[in-house]
Design a protein around this motif. Structure first.
Motif, PDB file in Angstrom:
ATOM      1  N   ARG A 255       0.829  -1.203   0.000  1.00 33.11           N
ATOM      2  CA  ARG A 255       0.000   0.000   0.000  1.00 33.11           C
ATOM      3  C   ARG A 255       0.868   1.259   0.000  1.00 33.11           C
ATOM      4  N   ASN A 256       1.905   1.245   0.842  1.00 32.88           N
ATOM      5  CA  ASN A 256       2.865   2.339   0.932  1.00 32.88           C
ATOM      6  C   ASN A 256       4.262   1.731   1.058  1.00 32.88           C
ATOM      7  N   VAL A 257       5.261   2.566   1.207  1.00 33.90           N
ATOM      8  CA  VAL A 257       6.613   2.098   1.495  1.00 33.90           C
ATOM      9  C   VAL A 257       6.930   2.494   2.928  1.00 33.90           C
ATOM     10  N   LEU A 258       7.061   1.490   3.803  1.00 33.03           N
ATOM     11  CA  LEU A 258       7.351   1.762   5.206  1.00 33.03           C
ATOM     12  C   LEU A 258       8.813   2.169   5.341  1.00 33.03           C
ATOM     13  N   ASP A 259       9.038   3.392   5.800  1.00 34.82           N
ATOM     14  CA  ASP A 259      10.386   3.942   5.855  1.00 34.82           C
ATOM     15  C   ASP A 259      11.057   3.567   7.177  1.00 34.82           C
ATOM     16  N   ILE A 260      11.593   2.355   7.251  1.00 33.55           N
ATOM     17  CA  ILE A 260      12.290   1.902   8.452  1.00 33.55           C
ATOM     18  C   ILE A 260      13.527   2.763   8.716  1.00 33.55           C
ATOM     19  N   SER A 261      14.138   3.265   7.642  1.00 36.32           N
ATOM     20  CA  SER A 261      15.339   4.086   7.822  1.00 36.32           C
ATOM     21  C   SER A 261      15.048   5.386   8.557  1.00 36.32           C
ATOM     22  N   SER A 262      13.775   5.765   8.636  1.00 31.84           N
ATOM     23  CA  SER A 262      13.440   6.993   9.365  1.00 31.84           C
ATOM     24  C   SER A 262      13.752   6.860  10.854  1.00 31.84           C
ATOM     25  N   ILE A 263      13.795   5.633  11.372  1.00 30.98           N
ATOM     26  CA  ILE A 263      14.028   5.450  12.816  1.00 30.98           C
ATOM     27  C   ILE A 263      15.423   5.935  13.214  1.00 30.98           C
ATOM     28  N   PRO A 264      16.513   5.403  12.613  1.00 25.62           N
ATOM     29  CA  PRO A 264      17.827   5.928  12.994  1.00 25.62           C
ATOM     30  C   PRO A 264      18.030   7.389  12.607  1.00 25.62           C
ATOM     31  N   VAL A 265      17.381   7.835  11.532  1.00 24.19           N
ATOM     32  CA  VAL A 265      17.483   9.250  11.150  1.00 24.19           C
ATOM     33  C   VAL A 265      16.859  10.127  12.239  1.00 24.19           C
ATOM     34  N   LEU A 266      15.659   9.758  12.681  1.00 24.25           N
ATOM     35  CA  LEU A 266      14.990  10.523  13.732  1.00 24.25           C
ATOM     36  C   LEU A 266      15.787  10.523  15.028  1.00 24.25           C
ATOM     37  N   ARG A 267      16.432   9.410  15.322  1.00 28.33           N
ATOM     38  CA  ARG A 267      17.238   9.325  16.546  1.00 28.33           C
ATOM     39  C   ARG A 267      18.353  10.376  16.553  1.00 28.33           C
ATOM     40  N   ARG A 268      18.867  10.703  15.376  1.00 30.95           N
ATOM     41  CA  ARG A 268      19.921  11.711  15.282  1.00 30.95           C
ATOM     42  C   ARG A 268      19.358  13.138  15.326  1.00 30.95           C
TER      43      ARG A 268
END
Length: 351
Positions: A255-268
């Motif tokens: 349905r969408n693309v789940l952006d798992i990479s957003s997790i470590p990005v947000l942590r920074r």
């Protein structure tokens, strides 16, 4: 701009510094960390000389500029310390944050009837969830799709809360509905379609309950964090960021693309807690467990999972909803994965 106060500084001196800075037309916000106190300065700081601020008190350790356009949401603003959101529920206080166990929210896309929502809440509680999700008001792409039962569904959520003791998370779509939803919900959700509804963000920031802010389906991370800034600038710092999938060029298989990479990005970038919604992120129940576990491995603080007693008969988003049995199996896997990454439930302290 942030002012770092030396460890051990007397409270009266911190108050004096804040009072002095207030006379400069700034709004000082005291942030108490584990080891130090940081004072965030909100206002026109671009032309301020940091050395001038340091001269106010010998107890000031340093003065730093927050480089990001999102000030309160920036990790710099808390001197690299994560924040946590504490949510009172009938079953006790629940903490969502980087240094707490993984928190799971479960429930249907829409509240359909009392029997369904109460049964789902009881099963979610039995399996270890802390919150029940369920839409009373539903934004839908088609005007002919089920839009939720509206205000009448709030009483059904209240019944489920009373029966299960779970906290309630439900969506706010319009500013006139904020107060009546806040009477029932423990966390107010801003959905993806309203992420940049700035008038709604401002008003929801004026109420005191935690806010779950879902990422817009075409929003950059900066867009998302600036939306959080709107809420925080209105006075409410209790914001949880929820990644729920974004639109890209390939939508054939999910349905969408789940952006798992957003997790470590947000942590920074930010101190705010993170939630991942693999149900909306993938759109298909058979993809949800793998992506939920991947999110835990990547460092999420919480998960939102759609669960329905009979997904084939769901009034909305049935294909992405887990059955009770599937949710039970997933929760076993979640507990194992959470333990592996050091985010499992903590044993109660011995008396």
């Amino acid at each position: 701009m942030i002012v770092v106060i030396k460890a051990g500084t007397p409270e009266v001196e911190i108050s004096r510094v804040c009072d002095e800075l207030s006379t400069w037309g700034l709004t000082p916000e005291k942030i108490v960390g584990k080891h130090k106190v940081v004072v965030g300065l909100v206002g026109e700081t671009a032309e301020l000389d940091p050395y001038r601020i340091e001269e106010i008190s010998p107890f000031i350790e340093s003065v730093l500029r927050v480089e990001q356009p999102f000030k309160r949401a920036s990790r710099e603003y808390r001197h690299n310390e994560p924040s946590e959101v504490m949510i009172p529920t009938p079953n006790g206080d629940v903490y969502i944050g980087e240094h707490h166990p993984i928190v799971v929210t479960a429930g249907p896309c829409s509240v359909e009837n009392e029997e369904m929502i109460v049964a789902t809440a009881l099963h979610a509680k039995k399996m270890g969830a802390k919150f029940l999700r369920g839409g009373a008001y539903k934004p839908r792409t088609s005007p002919y799709s089920f839009q939720g039962h509206g205000e009448s569904a709030l009483s059904l959520l209240a019944a489920a809360r009373e029966a299960s003791g779970l906290g309630i998370i439900t969506e706010v779509m319009d500013t006139p509905d904020i107060d009546k939803i806040a009477e029932v919900a423990d966390v107010l959700q801003i959905g993806a379609r309203n992420m940049q509804n700035f008038s709604l963000l401002k008003q929801i920031g004026k109420q005191t309950k935690p806010v779950l802010l879902k990422r817009g389906m075409a929003a950059t991370i900066d867009d998302w964090l600036m939306a959080a800034e709107y809420i925080m600038a209105s006075g409410n710092a209790q914001v949880i960021l929820c990644e729920r999938g974004i639109r890209t060029f390939d939508s054939k298989y999910t349905r969408n693309v789940l952006d798992i990479s957003s997790i470590p990005v947000l942590r920074r970038l930010t101190h705010l807690p993170i939630m991942i919604d693999p149900s909306h992120g993938t759109g298909w129940a058979h993809f949800v467990p793998k992506m939920a576990l991947a999110a835990i491995a990547a460092g999420t603080d919480s998960l939102m999972i759609e669960v329905h007693p009979n997904p084939k008969k769901a009034l909305s988003d049935g294909p992405q909803s887990l059955t009770f049995e599937q949710f039970g199996e997933l929760m076993d896997q979640v507990k194992h994965m959470a333990a592996v990454v050091g985010r499992g439930e903590r044993e109660p302290a011995m008396a």
